[in-house]
Design a protein around this motif. Structure first.
Motif, PDB file in Angstrom:
ATOM      1  N   GLN A 140     -27.071  68.648  58.315  1.00  0.00           N
ATOM      2  CA  GLN A 140     -25.648  68.432  58.559  1.00  0.00           C
ATOM      3  C   GLN A 140     -25.272  66.974  58.324  1.00  0.00           C
ATOM      4  O   GLN A 140     -24.218  66.678  57.757  1.00  0.00           O
ATOM      5  CB  GLN A 140     -25.272  68.865  59.975  1.00  0.00           C
ATOM      6  N   ALA A 141     -26.130  66.059  58.730  1.00  0.00           N
ATOM      7  CA  ALA A 141     -25.867  64.634  58.518  1.00  0.00           C
ATOM      8  C   ALA A 141     -25.817  64.310  57.026  1.00  0.00           C
ATOM      9  O   ALA A 141     -24.947  63.554  56.575  1.00  0.00           O
ATOM     10  CB  ALA A 141     -26.928  63.781  59.212  1.00  0.00           C
ATOM     11  N   VAL A 142     -26.722  64.896  56.254  1.00  0.00           N
ATOM     12  CA  VAL A 142     -26.707  64.683  54.803  1.00  0.00           C
ATOM     13  C   VAL A 142     -25.425  65.255  54.217  1.00  0.00           C
ATOM     14  O   VAL A 142     -24.751  64.610  53.407  1.00  0.00           O
ATOM     15  CB  VAL A 142     -27.950  65.309  54.132  1.00  0.00           C
ATOM     16  N   SER A 143     -25.061  66.456  54.632  1.00  0.00           N
ATOM     17  CA  SER A 143     -23.859  67.076  54.069  1.00  0.00           C
ATOM     18  C   SER A 143     -22.601  66.298  54.429  1.00  0.00           C
ATOM     19  O   SER A 143     -21.707  66.146  53.592  1.00  0.00           O
ATOM     20  CB  SER A 143     -23.741  68.536  54.513  1.00  0.00           C
ATOM     21  N   LEU A 144     -22.529  65.773  55.632  1.00  0.00           N
ATOM     22  CA  LEU A 144     -21.362  64.967  56.008  1.00  0.00           C
ATOM     23  C   LEU A 144     -21.303  63.664  55.213  1.00  0.00           C
ATOM     24  O   LEU A 144     -20.226  63.220  54.823  1.00  0.00           O
ATOM     25  CB  LEU A 144     -21.368  64.679  57.509  1.00  0.00           C
ATOM     26  N   GLY A 145     -22.454  63.080  54.961  1.00  0.00           N
ATOM     27  CA  GLY A 145     -22.485  61.873  54.134  1.00  0.00           C
ATOM     28  C   GLY A 145     -22.028  62.149  52.716  1.00  0.00           C
ATOM     29  O   GLY A 145     -21.244  61.384  52.138  1.00  0.00           O
ATOM     30  N   ASP A 147     -18.284  62.722  52.695  1.00  0.00           N
ATOM     31  CA  ASP A 147     -17.587  61.439  52.814  1.00  0.00           C
ATOM     32  C   ASP A 147     -17.547  60.713  51.465  1.00  0.00           C
ATOM     33  O   ASP A 147     -16.500  60.218  51.051  1.00  0.00           O
ATOM     34  CB  ASP A 147     -18.271  60.569  53.870  1.00  0.00           C
ATOM     35  N   ARG A 165     -33.957  61.025  52.709  1.00  0.00           N
ATOM     36  CA  ARG A 165     -33.610  61.879  53.846  1.00  0.00           C
ATOM     37  C   ARG A 165     -33.956  63.329  53.566  1.00  0.00           C
ATOM     38  O   ARG A 165     -34.473  64.046  54.438  1.00  0.00           O
ATOM     39  CB  ARG A 165     -32.118  61.746  54.168  1.00  0.00           C
ATOM     40  N   LYS A 185     -29.604  69.681  62.153  1.00  0.00           N
ATOM     41  CA  LYS A 185     -28.783  68.480  62.365  1.00  0.00           C
ATOM     42  C   LYS A 185     -29.002  67.458  61.260  1.00  0.00           C
ATOM     43  O   LYS A 185     -28.070  66.789  60.818  1.00  0.00           O
ATOM     44  CB  LYS A 185     -29.077  67.875  63.737  1.00  0.00           C
ATOM     45  N   ALA A 186     -30.231  67.346  60.787  1.00  0.00           N
ATOM     46  CA  ALA A 186     -30.521  66.421  59.695  1.00  0.00           C
ATOM     47  C   ALA A 186     -29.800  66.848  58.416  1.00  0.00           C
ATOM     48  O   ALA A 186     -29.221  66.018  57.707  1.00  0.00           O
ATOM     49  CB  ALA A 186     -32.028  66.331  59.461  1.00  0.00           C
ATOM     50  N   TYR A 224     -22.027  59.784  45.306  1.00  0.00           N
ATOM     51  CA  TYR A 224     -23.246  59.482  46.067  1.00  0.00           C
ATOM     52  C   TYR A 224     -24.280  58.701  45.254  1.00  0.00           C
ATOM     53  O   TYR A 224     -25.324  58.335  45.777  1.00  0.00           O
ATOM     54  CB  TYR A 224     -23.888  60.764  46.603  1.00  0.00           C
ATOM     55  N   TYR A 266     -30.374  59.267  50.029  1.00  0.00           N
ATOM     56  CA  TYR A 266     -30.224  60.714  50.203  1.00  0.00           C
ATOM     57  C   TYR A 266     -31.519  61.444  49.872  1.00  0.00           C
ATOM     58  O   TYR A 266     -31.918  62.364  50.583  1.00  0.00           O
ATOM     59  CB  TYR A 266     -29.076  61.259  49.349  1.00  0.00           C
TER      60      TYR A 266
END
Length: 93
Positions: free
Chosen positions: A50-55, A58, A14, A47-48, A4, A11
């Motif tokens: 979760q979006a960070v964790s998914l990024g 990835d 966010r 949700k925010a 990352y 990140y």
């Protein structure tokens, strides 16, 4: 270097935004705001995150796991197991 690192500033931006959301939630509770409004904001913050964790996941798969798999051996197995465990934790949350 972590996967990352190239997107570290994004990140952090966010996460700071999420931190602001959490502070806003604290104020809402302190001010006795309507329950549904608080729950709506909790959902948005969740949700925010979760979006960070998914990024991050990835990036981990593309960088750390892919590199370990290319090298092979016990490190590859360890990274794959680690990634599977992280995915499991994310699915449960």
């Amino acid at each position: 270097m972590h996967g990352y690192t190239a997107d570290k500033d994004a990140y952090l931006k966010r996460l700071r935004r999420i931190e602001g959301q959490i502070r806003g939630l604290q104020r809402m509770v302190e001010n006795d705001e309507y329950c549904i409004d608080v729950l709506t904001q909790i959902s948005a913050a969740t949700k925010a995150l979760q979006a960070v964790s998914l990024g991050l996941l990835d990036e981990h798969l593309k960088h750390c796991v892919a590199q370990a798999v290319a090298e092979g051996g016990p490190v590859a197995e360890e990274k794959l197991a680690e990634a599977s465990a992280a995915i499991g934790r994310l699915v449960k949350s």
